[in-house]
Design a protein around this motif. Structure first.
Motif, PDB file in Angstrom:
ATOM      1  N   ASP A  43       0.837  -1.143  -0.230  1.00 52.03           N
ATOM      2  CA  ASP A  43      -0.025   0.045   0.177  1.00 52.03           C
ATOM      3  C   ASP A  43       0.891   1.295   0.125  1.00 52.03           C
TER       4      ASP A  43
ATOM      5  N   THR B  59      -7.544   8.834  -2.728  1.00 44.74           N
ATOM      6  CA  THR B  59      -8.257   9.608  -1.947  1.00 44.74           C
ATOM      7  C   THR B  59      -7.223  10.851  -1.368  1.00 44.74           C
ATOM      8  N   LYS B  60      -6.142  10.290  -1.368  1.00 48.82           N
ATOM      9  CA  LYS B  60      -5.217  10.916  -0.479  1.00 48.82           C
ATOM     10  C   LYS B  60      -4.132  11.719  -1.448  1.00 48.82           C
TER      11      LYS B  60
ATOM     12  N   SER C 147      -8.732  11.343   6.843  1.00 48.35           N
ATOM     13  CA  SER C 147      -7.963  11.421   5.645  1.00 48.35           C
ATOM     14  C   SER C 147      -6.477  12.079   5.514  1.00 48.35           C
TER      15      SER C 147
ATOM     16  N   ARG D 102      -2.063  12.535  14.795  1.00 50.65           N
ATOM     17  CA  ARG D 102      -1.434  12.274  13.603  1.00 50.65           C
ATOM     18  C   ARG D 102      -1.652  13.598  12.713  1.00 50.65           C
TER      19      ARG D 102
HETATM   20  O1  P1T Z   1     -10.493   5.570   2.300  1.00 45.94           O
HETATM   21  P1  P1T Z   1     -10.080   5.013   1.177  1.00 45.94           P
HETATM   22  O2  P1T Z   1     -10.008   5.557  -0.259  1.00 45.94           O
HETATM   23  O3  P1T Z   1     -11.373   3.663   0.862  1.00 45.94           O
HETATM   24  O4  P1T Z   1      -8.793   4.150   1.121  1.00 45.94           O
HETATM   25  C1  P1T Z   1      -8.541   3.206   2.590  1.00 45.94           C
HETATM   26  C2  P1T Z   1      -7.195   3.467   2.912  1.00 45.94           C
HETATM   27  C3  P1T Z   1      -6.137   2.442   2.248  1.00 45.94           C
HETATM   28  N1  P1T Z   1      -4.751   2.592   2.640  1.00 45.94           N
HETATM   29  C4  P1T Z   1      -4.448   3.546   3.427  1.00 45.94           C
HETATM   30  C5  P1T Z   1      -2.969   3.582   3.874  1.00 45.94           C
HETATM   31  C6  P1T Z   1      -5.155   4.561   4.078  1.00 45.94           C
HETATM   32  O5  P1T Z   1      -4.809   5.421   4.876  1.00 45.94           O
HETATM   33  C7  P1T Z   1      -6.621   4.304   3.809  1.00 45.94           C
HETATM   34  C8  P1T Z   1      -7.271   5.465   4.251  1.00 45.94           C
HETATM   35  N2  P1T Z   1      -7.268   6.270   5.310  1.00 45.94           N
HETATM   36  C9  P1T Z   1      -7.846   7.010   5.909  1.00 45.94           C
HETATM   37  C10 P1T Z   1      -8.973   7.636   5.647  1.00 45.94           C
HETATM   38  C11 P1T Z   1      -7.166   7.691   6.950  1.00 45.94           C
HETATM   39  O6  P1T Z   1      -7.413   8.821   7.557  1.00 45.94           O
HETATM   40  O7  P1T Z   1      -6.094   7.060   7.512  1.00 45.94           O
END
Ligand code: P1T
Length: 397
Positions: free
Chosen positions: A169, A193-194, A323, A358
Motif C-alpha cells: 500500500d 483519495t489521498k 484522511s 497524527r
Molecule cells: O478511504 P479509502 O479511499 O477507501 O482508502 C482506504 C485506505 C487505504 N490505505 C491506507 C494506507 C489508508 O490510509 C486508507 C484510508 N485512510 C484514511 C482515511 C485515514 O485517514 O487514515
C-alpha cells in the motif's frame, strides 16, 4: 525524465478535438455498430475512456503493466484479497490502516482466509512467519499511523521464494517518493483519495500490477464485482496528478521542518517521522524512498485522550478530520477516528496510545503551520482544564 514531465506528457490530448484536458465521458454505455462491434468500449463498468486515461498514467507512474481505478482505496484492497481462496493466509503489517484491518479481519476471516499481523520492519520475523499457506504479504510502508518502514526489496525476495504475492500500500509516499514494483513487489495499491487526488474532494482507489497476467486477473475481478471509479472522479484524479510532484515536494519539506520542531518541543514525548535520524528505520527509509512524505505522528507528554483532544481542538490550520495527503493540513486522533476498528490492546502494542496524534501536512507556508502548533502548545500549557487536568487538582496546583 522527471516525474512531473512523465505525468504531463503521458496524459493524452483528445484525438478527436485536440482538447488538452481529457474529456469526461459521462456515459453508461456505448452504441455498437453491430452486436459485439464497437470502438473499444461497450459498457462503463468494463471500461471507460476517462478512467482508461487515468489507469494508463497510474500504470506508468508505478512502473507496472496494468493500472486500475476503483471507487475507493478499500475497494482496491478488496479486489486484491479476492485473488485468495479459503485456506490461504495473509501476513500483514501489524500497524495498518483501521479500515484495512476491519476488511481483513471482520470480512475475509469469515471466508476462511487467515490473517496474521506481524512487525514487518523485522525481516527475520517475516522470514520466520511465512508458512506454506502464505499466499499474500501485505505491507504499508510507511505505515498508518506510526510511519514504520519495511524493507520492500528483502521482503519481495522472500515472497518470491515462497510463491506468495507481495502487495504494498503505497498511499503514504505516492509513486513520487517510492516505487515498490521496482523493488520487487507484485502489486501496489493506493487510497487515491489521498496524495494522488490531493484535494480532499473525492474518494478513489488504485491498483497497479507489475505483470500483465496478474493485471488481467485483477481487472477481471474488478469488472466482476463492479468496483469502478466514475468518469468525473477519474478526471479529478487525473487533474490532481498533474500537480502531484509539486505538492509532495512541498508537503515533505514542511513535514520535515515540523517533525524537527516537534522533536525539540518540551511538551512532546515522541515523534514518528522517518525523516528524523532518531526514527528506527531512518537509514532504510533514506535508501528506499526519495523523500519522507507529509504525515507525522507524535505523542504529547500528557499522553491521554483528553489532552490530545484539547490540543487538536485549538489548532486552526490543521483541520480535525480523517484522511491525509490533501493540500489543506489535517490532524486526527487515530484511536477515536481512523483506527477505531483496531482493538485497543492491539493498538497499544504498536504504540498508538489514546493520546497519539497524527498530522497530515498540506501546502500552507511552513512557518504558518509551525505557528499554529506553537499557539496550541501554549494554550495547552496555559490552560489546565483544556489540558485535561481535572478541576479539583487544578485548585490545589
Ligand atoms: O478511504 P479509502 O479511499 O477507501 O482508502 C482506504 C485506505 C487505504 N490505505 C491506507 C494506507 C489508508 O490510509 C486508507 C484510508 N485512510 C484514511 C482515511 C485515514 O485517514 O487514515
Amino acid at each position: 525524465m522527471s516525474t512531473t514531465t512523465q505525468i504531463l506528457s503521458s496524459i493524452p490530448v483528445d484525438a478527436l478535438t485536440g482538447a488538452i484536458s481529457v474529456p469526461i465521458y459521462q456515459t453508461a454505455t456505448f452504441v455498437q455498430e453491430a452486436p459485439g462491434v464497437n470502438k473499444g468500449y461497450d459498457y462503463s463498468r468494463s471500461g471507460n475512456p476517462t478512467r482508461a486515461a487515468l489507469e494508463e498514467v497510474l500504470a506508468g507512474l508505478e512502473g507496472g503493466a496494468t493500472g486500475l481505478a476503483f471507487a475507493s482505496g478499500l475497494a482496491a484492497i478488496d479486489t486484491v484479497l479476492k485473488l485468495l481462496k479459503s485456506g490461504d493466509e495473509i501476513l500483514a503489517v501489524d500497524d495498518i490502516y483501521g479500515g484495512a484491518y476491519r476488511l481483513f479481519t471482520h470480512v475475509y476471516e469469515k471466508f476462511g482466509i487467515h490473517i496474521r499481523y506481524i512487525d514487518t520492519s523485522d525481516v527475520v520475523l517475516v522470514q520466520r512467519s511465512i508458512t506454506p499457506a502464505t499466499r499474500l504479504i501485505w505491507l504499508e510502508s510507511p505505515t498508518n499511523p506510526t510511519l514504520k518502514v519495511s524493507d520492500i526489496k528483502a521482503i519481495a525476495s522472500l515472497a518470491k521464494a515462497h510463491g506468495a504475492w507481495l502487495c504494498v500500500d503505497n498511499t503514504f509516499t505516492s509513486p513520487v517518493l517510492q516505487k515498490p514494483l521496482a523493488l520487487g513487489a507484485d502489486i501496489v495499491v493506493h487510497s487515491a483519495t489521498k496524495y494522488l487526488g490531493g484535494h480532499s474532494d473525492l474518494i478513489a482507489g488504485a491498483i497497479v500490477a507489475k505483470d500483465p497476467e496478474l493485471g488481467a486477473r485483477l481487472k477481471f475481478l474488478q469488472n466482476a464485482a463492479g468496483n469502478v471509479l466514475g468518469p468525473f472522479d477519474s478526471w479529478l484524479v487525473l487533474r490532481g496528478l498533474e500537480t502531484l510532484p509539486l505538492r509532495v515536494r512541498q508537503q515533505s519539506q514542511s513535514a520535515w521542518a515540523i517533525a524537527q520542531y516537534l522533536e525539540t518541543h518540551e511538551a512532546v514525548a515522541a515523534v514518528y517521522y522517518p525523516g528524523l535520524t532518531s526514527h528506527p528505520n531512518h537509514e532504510l527509509a533514506s535508501r528506499q524512498q526519495k523523500g519522507f512524505g507529509g504525515v507525522i505522528s507524535f505523542r504529547l507528554k500528557q499522553d491521554d485522550q483528553q489532552s490530545a483532544t484539547a490540543f487538536l481542538k485549538t489548532l486552526h490550520l490543521f483541520h480535525l478530520a480523517e484522511s491525509l495527503g490533501g493540500v489543506k493540513s489535517l490532524c486526527c486522533l487515530p484511536c477515536e477516528m481512523t483506527h477505531k476498528s483496531v482493538p485497543r490492546e492491539k493498538r497499544l502494542l504498536t504504540g498508538v496510545t489514546d493520546g497519539f496524534i497524527r498530522l497530515s501536512v498540506g501546502i500552507e507556508e511552513t512557518e504558518d503551520l509551525i505557528a499554529d502548533l506553537e499557539q496550541a502548545f501554549e494554550r495547552l500549557a496555559g490552560n489546565g482544564i483544556e489540558a485535561g487536568i481535572p478541576e479539583h487538582l487544578l485548585a490545589t496546583a
